[in-house]
Design a protein around this motif. Structure first.
Motif, PDB file in Angstrom:
ATOM      1  N   ALA A 114       0.847  -1.191   0.000  1.00 61.34           N
ATOM      2  CA  ALA A 114       0.000   0.000   0.000  1.00 61.34           C
ATOM      3  C   ALA A 114       0.881   1.238   0.000  1.00 61.34           C
ATOM      4  CB  ALA A 114      -0.910  -0.009   1.218  1.00 61.34           C
ATOM      5  N   ALA A 115       0.640   2.118  -0.953  1.00 63.16           N
ATOM      6  CA  ALA A 115       1.453   3.320  -1.091  1.00 63.16           C
ATOM      7  C   ALA A 115       0.645   4.561  -0.756  1.00 63.16           C
ATOM      8  CB  ALA A 115       1.981   3.424  -2.528  1.00 63.16           C
ATOM      9  N   SER A 116       1.273   5.473  -0.039  1.00 66.08           N
ATOM     10  CA  SER A 116       0.656   6.772   0.208  1.00 66.08           C
ATOM     11  C   SER A 116       1.208   7.763  -0.802  1.00 66.08           C
ATOM     12  CB  SER A 116       0.970   7.248   1.628  1.00 66.08           C
ATOM     13  OG  SER A 116       2.359   7.475   1.759  1.00 66.08           O
ATOM     14  N   GLY A 117       0.395   8.743  -1.198  1.00 67.24           N
ATOM     15  CA  GLY A 117       0.882   9.765  -2.102  1.00 67.24           C
ATOM     16  C   GLY A 117       0.684   9.415  -3.559  1.00 67.24           C
ATOM     17  N   TYR A 118       1.184  10.302  -4.410  1.00 67.14           N
ATOM     18  CA  TYR A 118       1.012  10.178  -5.866  1.00 67.14           C
ATOM     19  C   TYR A 118       2.022   9.199  -6.440  1.00 67.14           C
ATOM     20  CZ  TYR A 118       0.561  11.664 -10.720  1.00 67.14           C
ATOM     21  OH  TYR A 118       0.356  11.686 -12.071  1.00 67.14           O
ATOM     22  N   ILE A 119       1.549   8.175  -7.156  1.00 69.04           N
ATOM     23  CA  ILE A 119       2.482   7.165  -7.657  1.00 69.04           C
ATOM     24  C   ILE A 119       2.327   6.884  -9.147  1.00 69.04           C
ATOM     25  CG2 ILE A 119       2.731   6.056  -5.398  1.00 69.04           C
ATOM     26  CD1 ILE A 119       0.863   3.822  -6.430  1.00 69.04           C
ATOM     27  N   SER A 120       1.522   7.617  -9.871  1.00 67.98           N
ATOM     28  CA  SER A 120       1.259   7.292 -11.275  1.00 67.98           C
ATOM     29  C   SER A 120       2.495   7.383 -12.160  1.00 67.98           C
ATOM     30  CB  SER A 120       0.158   8.196 -11.831  1.00 67.98           C
ATOM     31  OG  SER A 120      -1.075   7.919 -11.219  1.00 67.98           O
ATOM     32  N   ASN A 121       3.484   8.176 -11.765  1.00 63.24           N
ATOM     33  CA  ASN A 121       4.698   8.305 -12.579  1.00 63.24           C
ATOM     34  C   ASN A 121       5.845   7.473 -12.025  1.00 63.24           C
ATOM     35  OD1 ASN A 121       5.056   9.799 -10.259  1.00 63.24           O
ATOM     36  ND2 ASN A 121       6.109  11.495 -11.275  1.00 63.24           N
ATOM     37  N   ARG A 122       5.497   6.490 -11.251  1.00 62.83           N
ATOM     38  CA  ARG A 122       6.511   5.700 -10.553  1.00 62.83           C
ATOM     39  C   ARG A 122       6.555   4.251 -11.005  1.00 62.83           C
ATOM     40  NH1 ARG A 122       8.787   7.167  -5.692  1.00 62.83           N
ATOM     41  NH2 ARG A 122       8.416   9.341  -5.088  1.00 62.83           N
ATOM     42  N   CYS A 123       7.725   3.658 -10.789  1.00 63.87           N
ATOM     43  CA  CYS A 123       7.881   2.216 -10.853  1.00 63.87           C
ATOM     44  C   CYS A 123       7.749   1.678  -9.434  1.00 63.87           C
ATOM     45  CB  CYS A 123       9.255   1.838 -11.394  1.00 63.87           C
ATOM     46  SG  CYS A 123       9.445   2.126 -13.153  1.00 63.87           S
ATOM     47  N   MET A 124       7.116   0.537  -9.339  1.00 60.68           N
ATOM     48  CA  MET A 124       6.998  -0.172  -8.078  1.00 60.68           C
ATOM     49  C   MET A 124       7.649  -1.533  -8.259  1.00 60.68           C
ATOM     50  SD  MET A 124       5.232   1.960  -6.203  1.00 60.68           S
ATOM     51  CE  MET A 124       4.608   0.948  -4.854  1.00 60.68           C
ATOM     52  N   GLY A 125       8.480  -1.916  -7.308  1.00 55.67           N
ATOM     53  CA  GLY A 125       9.174  -3.180  -7.429  1.00 55.67           C
ATOM     54  C   GLY A 125       9.065  -4.012  -6.174  1.00 55.67           C
ATOM     55  N   TRP A 126       9.200  -5.320  -6.382  1.00 56.86           N
ATOM     56  CA  TRP A 126       9.304  -6.259  -5.265  1.00 56.86           C
ATOM     57  C   TRP A 126      10.705  -6.860  -5.269  1.00 56.86           C
ATOM     58  CZ3 TRP A 126       6.104  -6.926  -1.290  1.00 56.86           C
ATOM     59  CH2 TRP A 126       4.776  -6.497  -1.404  1.00 56.86           C
ATOM     60  N   PHE A 127      11.286  -6.903  -4.096  1.00 55.35           N
ATOM     61  CA  PHE A 127      12.612  -7.456  -3.901  1.00 55.35           C
ATOM     62  C   PHE A 127      12.544  -8.485  -2.783  1.00 55.35           C
ATOM     63  CE2 PHE A 127      15.247  -4.554  -6.416  1.00 55.35           C
ATOM     64  CZ  PHE A 127      14.307  -3.587  -6.709  1.00 55.35           C
ATOM     65  N   ARG A 128      13.562  -9.327  -2.701  1.00 59.29           N
ATOM     66  CA  ARG A 128      13.624 -10.270  -1.600  1.00 59.29           C
ATOM     67  C   ARG A 128      15.057 -10.450  -1.145  1.00 59.29           C
ATOM     68  NH1 ARG A 128      11.888 -15.802  -4.843  1.00 59.29           N
ATOM     69  NH2 ARG A 128      13.819 -16.070  -6.060  1.00 59.29           N
ATOM     70  N   GLN A 129      15.174 -10.801   0.130  1.00 61.17           N
ATOM     71  CA  GLN A 129      16.496 -10.999   0.715  1.00 61.17           C
ATOM     72  C   GLN A 129      16.431 -12.148   1.698  1.00 61.17           C
ATOM     73  OE1 GLN A 129      18.219  -7.524   2.568  1.00 61.17           O
ATOM     74  NE2 GLN A 129      20.284  -8.344   2.343  1.00 61.17           N
ATOM     75  N   ALA A 130      17.196 -13.198   1.390  1.00 61.68           N
ATOM     76  CA  ALA A 130      17.325 -14.337   2.295  1.00 61.68           C
ATOM     77  C   ALA A 130      18.508 -14.082   3.220  1.00 61.68           C
ATOM     78  CB  ALA A 130      17.524 -15.612   1.502  1.00 61.68           C
ATOM     79  N   PRO A 131      18.541 -14.719   4.381  1.00 60.89           N
ATOM     80  CA  PRO A 131      19.661 -14.517   5.315  1.00 60.89           C
ATOM     81  C   PRO A 131      20.997 -14.808   4.646  1.00 60.89           C
ATOM     82  CG  PRO A 131      17.890 -15.671   6.398  1.00 60.89           C
ATOM     83  CD  PRO A 131      17.513 -15.599   4.953  1.00 60.89           C
ATOM     84  N   GLY A 132      21.920 -13.861   4.780  1.00 61.76           N
ATOM     85  CA  GLY A 132      23.246 -14.042   4.220  1.00 61.76           C
ATOM     86  C   GLY A 132      23.359 -13.812   2.731  1.00 61.76           C
ATOM     87  N   GLU A 133      22.256 -13.402   2.119  1.00 70.73           N
ATOM     88  CA  GLU A 133      22.245 -13.190   0.669  1.00 70.73           C
ATOM     89  C   GLU A 133      22.048 -11.714   0.335  1.00 70.73           C
ATOM     90  OE1 GLU A 133      22.854 -17.186  -0.012  1.00 70.73           O
ATOM     91  OE2 GLU A 133      22.723 -15.623  -1.548  1.00 70.73           O
TER      92      GLU A 133
END
Length: 126
Positions: free
Chosen positions: A23-42
């Protein structure tokens, strides 16, 4: 200043599904949204991205065909539908964003992103 709040993480067995939300607050129409992940030690790695206005998407090879990123402009939310989950998908998942402009391909390189959520844990058991 855009703020991001992730939800939807949890524990599932191999082959199961989860749907993460950002969930994003504010204006986001000119934005990229990404998902990232991080495992322990990686290192933190990019999973998927979407341009909010055009819905252009990019996926990491490791999740193509299993994960789907989408956006819901009505409530400023970006989702990550994760199917056919594997133990190697276990990680903390983060939502992130940067200003891209009115169109364009969104990066899944973490260096491009300058605003991050707090993360949500996904655990996949064998």
């Amino acid at each position: 200043q855009v703020q991001l709040v992730e939800s939807g993480g949890g524990s599932v067995q191999t082959g199961g599904s989860l749907r993460l939300s950002c969930a994003a607050s504010g204006y986001i129409s000119n934005r990229c949204m990404g998902w990232f992940r991080q495992a322990p030690g990686e290192e933190r790695e990019g999973v998927a991205s979407i341009h909010v206005r055009t819905s252009t998407t990019t996926y990491a090879d490791s999740v193509k065909g299993r994960f789907t990123i989408s956006r819901d402009n009505a409530d400023n939310t970006v989702h990550l539908q994760m199917n056919s989950l594997k133990p190697e998908d276990t990680a903390m998942y983060y939502c992130a964003t940067y200003v891209r402009g009115w169109a364009g391909v969104c990066s899944i390189n973490r260096a491009a992103y300058n605003t991050w959520g707090q993360g949500t844990q996904v655990t996949v058991s064998a």
